[in-house]
Design a protein around this motif. Sequence first.
Motif, PDB file in Angstrom:
ATOM      1  N   VAL A 111       0.876  -1.167   0.000  1.00  0.00           N
ATOM      2  CA  VAL A 111       0.000   0.000   0.000  1.00  0.00           C
ATOM      3  C   VAL A 111       0.915   1.219   0.000  1.00  0.00           C
ATOM      4  O   VAL A 111       1.780   1.344   0.872  1.00  0.00           O
ATOM      5  N   LYS A 112       0.760   2.101  -0.973  1.00  0.00           N
ATOM      6  CA  LYS A 112       1.576   3.305  -1.072  1.00  0.00           C
ATOM      7  C   LYS A 112       0.850   4.475  -0.425  1.00  0.00           C
ATOM      8  O   LYS A 112      -0.366   4.593  -0.540  1.00  0.00           O
ATOM      9  N   PHE A 113       1.625   5.347   0.249  1.00  0.00           N
ATOM     10  CA  PHE A 113       1.041   6.536   0.860  1.00  0.00           C
ATOM     11  C   PHE A 113       2.121   7.593   1.050  1.00  0.00           C
ATOM     12  O   PHE A 113       3.305   7.280   1.123  1.00  0.00           O
ATOM     13  N   PRO A 114       1.716   8.877   1.128  1.00  0.00           N
ATOM     14  CA  PRO A 114       2.684   9.978   1.209  1.00  0.00           C
ATOM     15  C   PRO A 114       3.024  10.346   2.648  1.00  0.00           C
ATOM     16  O   PRO A 114       2.331   9.965   3.594  1.00  0.00           O
ATOM     17  N   TYR A 115       4.078  11.116   2.788  1.00  0.00           N
ATOM     18  CA  TYR A 115       4.371  11.776   4.061  1.00  0.00           C
ATOM     19  C   TYR A 115       3.380  12.923   4.222  1.00  0.00           C
ATOM     20  O   TYR A 115       2.959  13.534   3.236  1.00  0.00           O
ATOM     21  N   GLN A 116       3.022  13.248   5.469  1.00  0.00           N
ATOM     22  CA  GLN A 116       2.133  14.376   5.718  1.00  0.00           C
ATOM     23  C   GLN A 116       2.913  15.634   6.052  1.00  0.00           C
ATOM     24  O   GLN A 116       2.587  16.709   5.582  1.00  0.00           O
ATOM     25  N   VAL A 117       3.935  15.502   6.921  1.00  0.00           N
ATOM     26  CA  VAL A 117       4.620  16.699   7.396  1.00  0.00           C
ATOM     27  C   VAL A 117       5.975  16.308   7.979  1.00  0.00           C
ATOM     28  O   VAL A 117       6.160  15.191   8.467  1.00  0.00           O
ATOM     29  N   CYS A 118       6.909  17.240   7.903  1.00  0.00           N
ATOM     30  CA  CYS A 118       8.182  17.107   8.608  1.00  0.00           C
ATOM     31  C   CYS A 118       8.325  18.318   9.519  1.00  0.00           C
ATOM     32  O   CYS A 118       8.009  19.438   9.136  1.00  0.00           O
ATOM     33  N   VAL A 119       8.762  18.071  10.736  1.00  0.00           N
ATOM     34  CA  VAL A 119       9.021  19.101  11.735  1.00  0.00           C
ATOM     35  C   VAL A 119      10.455  18.896  12.201  1.00  0.00           C
ATOM     36  O   VAL A 119      11.084  17.904  11.820  1.00  0.00           O
TER      37      VAL A 119
END
Length: 173
Positions: A111-119
């Motif tokens: 299942v492919k999915f993206p990153y949401q955020v980097c802090v």
Amino acid sequence: MQDCAKRLIAIGMLLMAMTATAFAQQTTNGNANNVQTRTVQDWQVRCPTDTSQGRCSMTQLVNAPDDDRPVLRVVVTYPPQVDGPAMVFLLPLGVRLAPGLQLAVDGGKPVKFPYQVCVPDGCRADIPVKPELMQQLRQGSQATLSLIDPRGQRMDLSISLMGFSNASEQIAP
């Protein structure tokens, strides 16, 4: 599709506060930070002692394949804004963001999915756990999270599913 995006944003807002503390905490014993922790094989079930502070979640810390340094924290939770569970993956900075991530259970179809955020403390990616994926996770023995490292090389991180079924039942609403 817009509903799914809105739900992922809601998950992100809810879990953003967890990023710094969840990745940094390698182990929690007893009632530290008003959280009761119990181990279920390779997973930890964490429940706030005050139920107004949220629901129980389950988590696992994963080390790098070539050494004992932690590189991934997996959190499974039931965010109030989403119908059903979500998996949150907390990773250190330095990963290649554009290719996103892939999650496969026991070598099955990823299942492919993206990153949401980097802090400053790391990067976070969320995936809603649909019933089919939940069934695979509960019946599986190992999941593999694939990402692209800073050198452009694929890195596969093994997530043990030992205790997943029991832990997921303990956090279910």
